[in-house]
Design a protein around this motif. Structure first.
Motif, short mmCIF file in Angstrom:
data_model
loop_
_atom_site.label_atom_id
_atom_site.label_comp_id
_atom_site.label_asym_id
_atom_site.label_seq_id
_atom_site.Cartn_x
_atom_site.Cartn_y
_atom_site.Cartn_z
N TYR A 1 0.85 -0.33 9.53
CA TYR A 1 1.81 -1.35 9.09
C TYR A 1 1.28 -2.71 9.51
N PRO B 1 9.36 -6.30 5.45
CA PRO B 1 8.33 -7.02 6.21
C PRO B 1 7.05 -7.24 5.40
N PHE C 1 -4.54 8.84 7.24
CA PHE C 1 -4.90 8.50 5.86
C PHE C 1 -6.25 7.81 5.77
N ARG D 1 2.81 -17.32 10.69
CA ARG D 1 1.40 -17.25 10.28
C ARG D 1 1.22 -17.39 8.77
N ASN E 1 0.83 -1.20 0.00
CA ASN E 1 0.00 0.00 0.00
C ASN E 1 0.88 1.27 0.00
N SER F 1 0.32 4.24 0.68
CA SER F 1 0.16 5.18 1.79
C SER F 1 1.01 4.78 3.00
N LEU F 2 1.47 3.51 3.05
CA LEU F 2 2.40 3.12 4.13
C LEU F 2 3.69 3.93 4.00
N GLN G 1 15.35 3.20 5.78
CA GLN G 1 14.45 2.74 6.86
C GLN G 1 13.16 2.19 6.27
N LYS H 1 11.95 -1.37 7.12
CA LYS H 1 10.82 -1.44 8.05
C LYS H 1 9.47 -1.59 7.37
N ILE H 2 9.39 -1.32 6.06
CA ILE H 2 8.10 -1.47 5.38
C ILE H 2 8.17 -2.50 4.26
N SER I 1 2.95 7.64 4.81
CA SER I 1 2.86 7.80 6.25
C SER I 1 4.26 7.82 6.87
N ALA I 2 5.12 6.93 6.37
CA ALA I 2 6.48 6.85 6.90
C ALA I 2 7.27 8.11 6.56
N PHE J 1 6.09 3.88 15.76
CA PHE J 1 6.93 3.94 14.55
C PHE J 1 7.61 5.31 14.38
N HIS K 1 2.45 -5.64 9.63
CA HIS K 1 3.32 -6.57 10.34
C HIS K 1 3.62 -6.11 11.76
#
Lengths: 318, 356
Positions: free
Chosen positions: B87, A230, B81, A314, A206, A208-209, A222, A226-227, A212-213, B98, B89
């Motif tokens: 996130y 993972p 948003f 999982r 996504n 927007s992740l 990073q 971190k995004i 946002s970061a 974060f 995970h």
């Protein structure tokens, strides 16, 4: 409730299930028609040959046929495990697979992460095309390129060595060089193409992740750690399970094309052993036993990898 | 000092200009809602304030500091948003931490911040859960929590409630407003939902086609829309609009003269659009009202209110009236009454409201 009643209920529910199943086929037949080629392929090429697996437990002769050949129990397995060549093949299979996994598996992931960071679209497309190309070259040509590149007379590797005043090495006759050359050429051929699946996974993250970061102040590095990483971890795990399941399936065409008796010590794997015993020496029963052993180990590996993954991350294939 | 100041802000993608030189002052601690139809440039404007889009022209200041060339992280803004941007995970606590970890805040302080914010948002019991294990409303609260823990100077909300169902949206709307009252942080909120805009905003900015149509308090915009667009956009159902001509006694529509407040002598003969809000009619004749003869063709009960769909001359109009527990008495309505002060006039060509 009497036994008869229990039977009656079971029968009824079975009938109901059958009716439901027929109804379902009637409603969704188009989907099954589309599935049919794959199912037929599985039946013809993977399930039907399983019938022949019994020759691993028989003294098979092509003149007597499968049915008439006498049972010999585990004799072929005894022979295999007392044969130093087979034990060596097991060891080589595991080592080549293991090193391929250790060195080869992370490369497509790194490539995908790197491609993802390239901003210039033209450069990105060109770089991707260049690394995808080797995948489309036939194994025979790959072997030809490897043989030429490592040739002691005109090979580029030895030419470079001569610039530094080093003696020529006939790499493909040296047992200690076989594994690095085989694994390296495998990475060169497949890493680019294998990165496509990870790139697709990255494309699914996504956007927007990242936005946002960015607002939170994360750097590109990073964000990658971190995004991106993972987020594609489930894909990485699925690919790892598939890879572990195929651990016993070393690309034996390339081995057959590259190895020679001088390098059997490190190059001979179970599949090349089966090929030599089964097709070249006509010992079909012994080869079937080796193949059966190979399949059982692969089955155990994939089951184990799947349940470990299910437990810890999982994510699993089923 | 203004919280956020936009001066002649322009956004262009190549030759296509999508925001055409907007000017806006958001006061400190104010809750401003940017509202408008899809593609009107409201989200682009918000993203320019956040620093996620470059500003093509103009100047943007946050708390007196020009931030055009300043990275998003240094603008001291936090953004919520539309799709939460959690996130997947990380668990709730890690999601909220974060931004603080990126800023290298000491661990005990991070823990304390998360604890405080989780209490405010009633998320304490969910801190160990991952976003996939939360409901839509809880995810939205986590997204807000992630913004709150940073104690920014400005909150930016990009349609944060549009993924929630109607009931939850109403509930979260109230929570956001309560939170603003409690924290008092300057907030800019983007939505296409006029109910959200009306209920949340200190001031509403109505945007259309990359321009600001009107800025004002919700009631100012509702009662005195600056133009036909604002009149049609705010209000549910929207304002009834009919072409008419100004006369000395009022405004004439299909031979019927409707009384209008104010001095119309200078406007006589002018072609106008007459606007009457569905709520601004009554079923009883009162002083200063004009009767509009109607042919009722449908009554839609909404509970305490009902919508009357009716034909007035050649115009299809909608009126809203109280039901008083029954709609039986509405079926034979043949006239509605509109007070002169509730009739709005807009220029037929420009769509701008006429000063009355």
């Amino acid at each position: 409730m009497s036994n008869n009643d229990t039977v009656y209920i079971n029968q009824k529910s079975f009938k109901e299930k059958l009716v439901w199943l027929l109804d379902h086929f009637k409603r969704e037949w188009q989907i099954y028609v589309m599935l049919a080629p794959m199912i037929i392929w599985f039946l013809v090429f993977l399930y039907k040959p399983m019938y022949g697996l019994q020759i691993a437990f028989k003294d098979y002769s092509i003149f007597r046929g499968i049915e008439a050949s006498p049972w010999v129990g585990l004799e072929h397995f005894n022979d295999l495990f007392s044969n130093s060549q087979f034990l060596r093949a097991i060891k080589n299979t595991f080592l080549i697979s293991f090193y391929s996994l250790i060195f080869g598996f992370p490369v497509p992931i790194l490539l995908a992460l790197m491609f993802n960071e390239i901003i210039n679209a033209v450069f990105k497309r060109s770089a991707q095309t260049i690394v995808y190309l080797p995948h489309f070259i036939s194994t025979v040509i790959i072997a030809g390129i490897v043989i030429t590149a490592f040739s002691p007379s005109a090979g580029i590797v030895n030419t470079v060595l001569s610039w530094f005043g080093l003696d020529s090495v006939y790499f493909l006759t040296k047992a200690e060089w076989f594994r690095p050359i085989f694994i390296g050429s495998g990475i060169w051929q497949e890493a680019g193409f294998s990165s496509i699946i990870f790139l697709a996974a990255i494309a699914g993250v996504n956007p927007s992740l990242y936005e946002s970061a960015v607002v939170d102040g994360a750097s590109r590095w990073q964000m990658m750690w971190k995004i991106t990483l993972p987020s594609i971890l489930p894909t990485i795990i699925i690919m790892l399970i598939i890879r572990i399941g195929n651990l016993m399936e070393v690309g034996f065409e390339l081995i057959i094309l590259l190895y020679q008796p001088a390098t059997y010590e490190t190059a001979d794997v179970i599949n090349t052993y089966i090929y030599r015993q089964g097709l070249q020496s006509g010992q079909y029963d012994l080869a079937a036993a080796a193949g059966f052993f190979n399949a059982v180990v692969a089955f155990v590996l994939v089951m184990a990898a799947n349940s470990i993954s299910k437990r810890f991350s999982r994510t699993s294939l089923w | 000092m203004s919280g956020v100041l936009l001066q002649n802000i322009v956004k262009a993608y190549g030759a296509a200009q999508v925001v055409h030189g907007i000017n806006l002052t958001v006061q400190e601690k104010e809750f401003v809602v940017l509202v408008g139809p899809s593609g009107c440039g409201k989200s682009t404007t918000l993203r320019m304030i956040a620093g996620l889009e470059e500003i093509t022209e103009g100047q943007l200041s946050i708390y007196g500091k020009v931030v055009n060339r300043i990275a998003p992280k240094d603008r001291d803004v936090a953004m919520v948003f539309q799709n939460y941007a959690l996130y997947p995970h990380l668990n709730v606590a890690d999601n909220m931490a974060f931004g603080l970890r990126i800023r290298k805040m000491p661990k005990p302080e991070i823990k304390q911040q998360i604890k405080n914010v989780a209490e405010i948002l009633e998320l304490t019991d969910y801190l160990e859960r991952r976003p996939a294990d939360l409901s839509g409303g809880q995810r939205q609260r986590v997204a807000m929590g992630r913004a709150i823990v940073r104690h920014p100077k400005v909150f930016l909300f990009d349609e944060p409630l549009s993924n929630l169902d109607a009931k939850l949206r109403t509930q979260m709307r109230a929570e956001i407003r309560r939170l603003h009252n409690r924290l008092g942080v300057t907030s800019i909120y983007v939505t296409h939902d006029q109910v959200e805009a009306m209920t949340l905003a200190d001031r509403i900015v109505v945007m259309n086609d990359g321009r600001i149509e009107q800025v004002g308090t919700p009631m100012e915009l509702f009662m005195n829309p600056a133009n036909i667009f604002v009149a049609g956009f705010l209000g549910s159902p929207p304002m009834n609009q009919m072409p008419g001509t100004v006369t000395e006694k009022g405004v004439e529509i299909d031979g019927i003269i409707i009384a209008v407040s104010g001095n119309l002598s200078a406007q006589v003969g002018r072609k106008v659009i007459v606007g009457i809000r569905p709520e601004h009619v009554s079923l009883q004749k009162e002083k200063g009202t004009t009767a509009l003869p109607i042919n009722l063709d449908l009554v839609e009960p909404l509970g305490s209110e009902a919508l009357l769909h009716a034909q007035f001359g050649a115009h299809q109009l909608v009126f809203k009236t109280e039901t008083q527990g029954s709609i039986d008495h509405l079926s034979d309505v043949s006239e509605v009454y509109v007070h002169a002060s509730m009739v709005k006039l807009f220029d037929a060509e420009t769509g701008e409201a006429l000063p009355l």
